[in-house]
Design an enzyme around this catalytic site. Structure first.
Site, PDB file in Angstrom:
ATOM      1  N   LYS A   1       0.829  -1.219   0.000  1.00 26.02           N
ATOM      2  CA  LYS A   1       0.000   0.000   0.000  1.00 26.02           C
ATOM      3  C   LYS A   1       0.861   1.265   0.000  1.00 26.02           C
ATOM      4  O   LYS A   1       0.670   2.174   0.821  1.00 26.02           O
ATOM      5  CB  LYS A   1      -0.952   0.002   1.186  1.00 26.02           C
ATOM      6  CG  LYS A   1      -1.924  -1.185   1.158  1.00 26.02           C
ATOM      7  CD  LYS A   1      -2.952  -1.100   2.245  1.00 26.02           C
ATOM      8  CE  LYS A   1      -3.855  -2.306   2.274  1.00 26.02           C
ATOM      9  NZ  LYS A   1      -3.205  -3.568   2.681  1.00 26.02           N
TER      10      LYS A   1
HETATM   11  O1  LIG Z   1      -9.239  -3.141   1.764  1.00 26.12           O
HETATM   12  C1  LIG Z   1      -8.345  -3.902   2.128  1.00 26.12           C
HETATM   13  C2  LIG Z   1      -7.094  -3.883   1.584  1.00 26.12           C
HETATM   14  C3  LIG Z   1      -6.172  -4.808   2.011  1.00 26.12           C
HETATM   15  N1  LIG Z   1      -6.461  -5.718   2.950  1.00 26.12           N
HETATM   16  C4  LIG Z   1      -5.410  -6.695   3.340  1.00 26.12           C
HETATM   17  O2  LIG Z   1      -5.864  -8.002   2.972  1.00 26.12           O
HETATM   18  C5  LIG Z   1      -5.541  -8.931   4.010  1.00 26.12           C
HETATM   19  C6  LIG Z   1      -6.814  -9.468   4.608  1.00 26.12           C
HETATM   20  O3  LIG Z   1      -6.537 -10.482   5.532  1.00 26.12           O
HETATM   21  P1  LIG Z   1      -7.695 -11.433   6.125  1.00 26.12           P
HETATM   22  O4  LIG Z   1      -6.966 -12.302   7.091  1.00 26.12           O
HETATM   23  O5  LIG Z   1      -8.257 -12.217   4.976  1.00 26.12           O
HETATM   24  O6  LIG Z   1      -8.697 -10.553   6.758  1.00 26.12           O
HETATM   25  C7  LIG Z   1      -4.678  -8.185   5.003  1.00 26.12           C
HETATM   26  O7  LIG Z   1      -3.330  -8.332   4.622  1.00 26.12           O
HETATM   27  C8  LIG Z   1      -5.092  -6.746   4.809  1.00 26.12           C
HETATM   28  O8  LIG Z   1      -4.062  -5.842   5.134  1.00 26.12           O
HETATM   29  C9  LIG Z   1      -7.712  -5.735   3.489  1.00 26.12           C
HETATM   30  O9  LIG Z   1      -8.043  -6.562   4.360  1.00 26.12           O
HETATM   31  N2  LIG Z   1      -8.632  -4.828   3.061  1.00 26.12           N
END
Ligand SMILES: O=c1ccn([C@@H]2O[C@H](COP(=O)(O)O)[C@@H](O)[C@H]2O)c(=O)[nH]1
Length: 278
Positions: free
Chosen positions: A96
């Site tokens: 990001k």
């Molecule tokens: O809008 C967003 C952007 C990035 N993320 C990232 O994705 C994963 C989600 O992890 P989970 O364990 O599936 O919840 C995490 O690395 C976030 O930083 C997001 O969740 N939402």
């Protein structure tokens, strides 16, 4: 050279539309019986690569969980990226990044220049210094067949107050991002190289994603409460471009390799039931 969009489309056809994140949370390391240190991090990531690197279309290491161990963690991130590329999955580094353009040039070199130790297929980027400030990333990605996923409508509840605020011309901030990324993908087939991040948790916000022409990364599935059925509500007519992304939902099935594979197969089947065949 093939574009990222072309490579991603092929990977989604051959392996299925799925991205699995590598997010080594301290709680997951403990659950896997690993110490919260660099050795634990290394064992965790090697197991994920062994389980999923040769079968999942895209693997998305979350940089924060490596950076928290300093230079040793970053060295493991570099090694993980190499292992994933060798195993055949596309690597999307979730960092990001975003800054003024001259600094974005340095981020672009770090992640999208093939001579960099941290070179990946694609990165996530933040547009809040203006989508135009990300131009050095878009340019280097286009030059070397890379991709950039720009935050549009994020999965967290706090995102809406910024992203769905109205700009001077009446569009939401998110819609301005969507429109600028759509321009970058104009004419690209079968898929453009510039994607958006749109959370699976946000419901029907009324945003028009039909002209994006690039991939739509959908985090928020599993641990954050989103389910495959929500993809229909969020993406409507744009479902064919969706790349569902799961981290904890799959990772919590470890450390057994077969169980991790079964978890990835299960979430992929859930998504295939909703997404149109590619
Ligand atoms: O809008 C967003 C952007 C990035 N993320 C990232 O994705 C994963 C989600 O992890 P989970 O364990 O599936 O919840 C995490 O690395 C976030 O930083 C997001 O969740 N939402």
């Amino acid at each position: 050279m093939e574009s990222f969009g072309t490579r991603l489309h092929r990977a989604m056809v051959e392996r299925g539309p799925l991205c699995v994140g590598i997010d080594p949370h301290p709680g997951l390391l403990a659950r896997w019986g690993l110490a919260d240190d660099v050795q634990g991090l290394d064992r965790f990531t090697r197991t994920v690569v062994e389980a999923l690197g040769d079968r999942v279309a895209v693997v998305k290491p979350q940089s924060a969980f490596f950076e928290r161990f300093g230079s040793h963690g970053v060295a493991i991130l570099e090694s993980t990226i190499r292992q994933l590329r060798d195993a055949g999955s596309l690597v999307l580094l979730d960092v990001k990044r975003g800054d003024i353009g001259s600094t974005v040039s340095a981020y672009a070199s770090a992640y999208l220049d093939p001579s960099s130790p941290m070179y990946v297929d694609a990165v996530t980027a933040s547009p809040y210094l203006g989508v135009g400030s990300l131009a050095p990333m878009f340019e280097l990605a286009a030059e070397h067949g890379g991709g950039v996923f720009v935050l549009a409508l994020t999965s967290n509840p706090e995102g809406a107050s910024v992203q769905q605020a109205r700009a001077a011309d009446g569009r939401t901030v998110a819609q301005t991002v969507i429109d600028e990324i759509s321009q970058l993908n104009r004419g690209a087939t079968p898929l453009g190289s510039f994607g958006l991040v749109v959370g699976a948790t946000i419901g029907d916000t009324g945003h028009d994603l039909t002209g994006v022409g690039g991939p739509l990364l959908a985090p928020g599935l599993g641990a954050q409460g989103g389910g495959a059925a929500d993809l229909r509500t969020v993406f409507g007519a744009s479902l064919a471009s969706v790349l569902p992304s799961y981290s904890r939902e799959v990772l919590s099935a470890g450390p057994d390799v077969a169980t991790l594979r079964a978890a990835a197969d299960r979430v992929l089947a859930d998504c295939r039931a909703v997404l149109p065949a590619l």
